[in-house]
Design an enzyme around this catalytic site. Structure first.
Site, PDB file in Angstrom:
ATOM      1  CB  ALA A   1     -35.350 -28.248   2.059  1.00 48.57           C
TER       2      ALA A   1
ATOM      3  N   GLY B   1     -25.540 -25.662  10.196  1.00 51.75           N
ATOM      4  CA  GLY B   1     -26.649 -26.386   9.590  1.00 51.75           C
ATOM      5  C   GLY B   1     -27.063 -27.568  10.437  1.00 51.75           C
ATOM      6  NE  ARG B   2     -24.668 -32.348   7.940  1.00 51.22           N
ATOM      7  CZ  ARG B   2     -23.724 -33.265   8.044  1.00 51.22           C
ATOM      8  NH1 ARG B   2     -24.051 -34.527   8.251  1.00 51.22           N
ATOM      9  NH2 ARG B   2     -22.444 -32.932   7.935  1.00 51.22           N
TER      10      ARG B   2
ATOM     11  CD  GLN C   1     -29.770 -20.964   0.304  1.00 54.51           C
ATOM     12  OE1 GLN C   1     -30.454 -21.977   0.269  1.00 54.51           O
ATOM     13  NE2 GLN C   1     -28.485 -20.969   0.640  1.00 54.51           N
TER      14      GLN C   1
ATOM     15  CG  ASN D   1     -21.911 -24.920   6.144  1.00 54.61           C
ATOM     16  OD1 ASN D   1     -22.363 -25.449   5.146  1.00 54.61           O
ATOM     17  ND2 ASN D   1     -22.417 -25.143   7.338  1.00 54.61           N
ATOM     18  N   GLY D   2     -19.618 -26.524   7.885  1.00 58.61           N
ATOM     19  CA  GLY D   2     -19.273 -27.940   7.837  1.00 58.61           C
ATOM     20  C   GLY D   2     -18.688 -28.439   9.138  1.00 58.61           C
ATOM     21  CG  ASP D   3     -17.642 -31.890   9.737  1.00 64.27           C
ATOM     22  OD1 ASP D   3     -18.766 -32.240   9.331  1.00 64.27           O
ATOM     23  OD2 ASP D   3     -16.587 -32.410   9.341  1.00 64.27           O
TER      24      ASP D   3
ATOM     25  N   PRO E   1     -29.657 -22.303   5.656  1.00 67.67           N
ATOM     26  CG  PRO E   1     -29.939 -20.985   3.785  1.00 67.67           C
ATOM     27  CD  PRO E   1     -28.888 -21.500   4.709  1.00 67.67           C
TER      28      PRO E   1
ATOM     29  CB  CYS F   1     -28.589 -28.163  -3.740  1.00 69.75           C
ATOM     30  SG  CYS F   1     -29.690 -29.589  -3.601  1.00 69.75           S
TER      31      CYS F   1
END
Length: 383
Positions: free
Chosen positions: A29, A240-241, A83, A216-218, A27, A114
């Site tokens: 925003a 995510g990103r 979420q 999660n991450g990288d 998720p 967050c």
């Protein structure tokens, strides 16, 4: 410490739902709205789990108009995944029961990741798991209110290196009936800077073997996802990103996990087609073409990262107000450019090493639940 993942990973079980390959859209925003989820699902062939933008529980209970739009799913979205973000167990319980009773989702995820100051200073987001009893109360209300709907949670390692919470939080989650946990391998203090700690994901997997753990991450490419699963033994990945300006990453992920040859990296011409479709979908979703194109502006730099596009043209494309204007600008580019070398790296927010703003006395007692303000339920997200 690490366990090699199989070449073709086992399906991920989220309650009654089977996610194969075990790939989840994080998720974000203002990003993971219905149009973006549609693009990601199209590239994946409908495989994976695609989570909504974060929904504030107080706004949901109050039936805020914008919030009610955000929880609308297309008929093709199965399972429907929401979420929620909340700090008050009673409000979280009401929101979850509303979702269950009105059949608004098939899966509920809870945000404890967050790191932004306006949330943590009120005790919300990644600050909240430090208060063990408050976390337990929220999870208990959510799982109880959800009935047959599976509840998962997403969190960070902790507030900072001196206040690590993820192992305690993971154990509490198991005890309260949470179905799966996603861990972003950073602390709140790191925000999105530095390197994600994948070893923490491996430790959490060892600590809570009863339920799936997602990393999660990288994850910037499909190869990163495979490497994470092999190095940590996690049961799935949350992206995510890495998919900002790259919704086709989910097609790459399906290919690599299924052992099939994926499509070649897109040319700028193919990227331009996706950009126009993304903007068009936003306009249809909002009900106004111009507003859709304006909302799309933030995606322009992500889609064009690494391509030879001059700064003036980038600025021009980022202020377009109609589909025709966007298409015309894109057709002025050298659309035959191949996918740029090195374009698979970090994108989106990269700030790090921040002091985490917390309520006064927040760190005095990890079990005292006092001090959380309802104002912590702000319309923001991340993790």
């Amino acid at each position: 410490m690490t366990t090699l993942a199989p070449a073709t990973p086992a399906p991920l079980a989220i309650g009654p739902h089977t996610v194969q390959p075990p790939v989840v859209l994080a998720p974000m925003a203002g990003i993971t709205n219905a149009p973006f989820r549609t693009l990601c699902r199209e590239f994946s062939g409908g495989k994976g789990l695609f989570v909504s933008e974060m929904i504030t529980t107080r706004a949901l209970v109050e039936r805020n108009e914008k919030t009610m739009q955000l929880i609308h799913f297309d008929e093709s979205e199965k399972p429907r995944s929401i979420q929620l973000y909340g700090v008050d167990p009673v409000t979280v319980g009401k929101a979850v029961r509303m979702i269950a009773e009105e059949d608004r989702a098939d899966h509920i995820d809870l945000n404890f990741g967050c790191p932004v100051p306006k949330v943590t200073r009120k005790g919300g987001g990644s600050a909240l798991p430090y208060k063990r009893n408050l976390l337990r109360s929220i999870l208990r209300e959510a799982v109880s209110g959800a009935g047959e709907i599976p509840v998962t949670m997403k969190m960070r390692k902790g507030i900072n290196d001196d206040h690590i919470t993820y192992l305690d939080a993971g154990r509490i989650a198991v005890e309260e009936g949470v179905t799966a946990i996603a861990l972003h391998g950073r602390t709140a203090a790191q925000h999105y800077g530095g390197t994600a700690d994948w070893d923490a994901i491996a430790r959490l997997k060892e600590h809570v073997p009863e339920i799936p753990v997602l990393g999660n991450g990288d994850i910037w490419s499909a190869d990163d996802a495979v490497r994470m699963m092999r190095e940590t033994g996690c049961d799935g990945v949350v992206v995510g990103r890495g998919c900002l300006g790259r919704p086709w990453l989910f097609g790459d992920l399906v290919s690599v996990f299924e052992g099939t040859e994926g499509p070649a990296a897109p040319t700028l011409r193919e990227v331009a087609v996706v950009m126009v479709r993304h903007a068009q979908l936003l306009g249809e979703w909002i009900g106004d073409e111009a507003r859709g194109v304006i909302d799309f502006r933030k995606h322009v730099a992500w889609y064009l990262k690494g391509f030879a596009v001059g700064s003036e043209m980038r600025k021009r494309l980022a202020i377009t107000s109609s589909l025709a204007e966007l298409e015309a600008g894109l057709h002025e580019l050298d659309l035959d450019q191949a996918w740029p070398v090195g374009a698979d790296g970090p994108r989106g927010r990269t700030s790090g090493n921040n002091r985490v703003v917390l309520p006064d006395g927040w760190l005095n007692d990890p079990y005292d639940c006092a001090g959380v303000s309802p104002d912590a339920e702000l319309d923001t997200s991340g993790g």
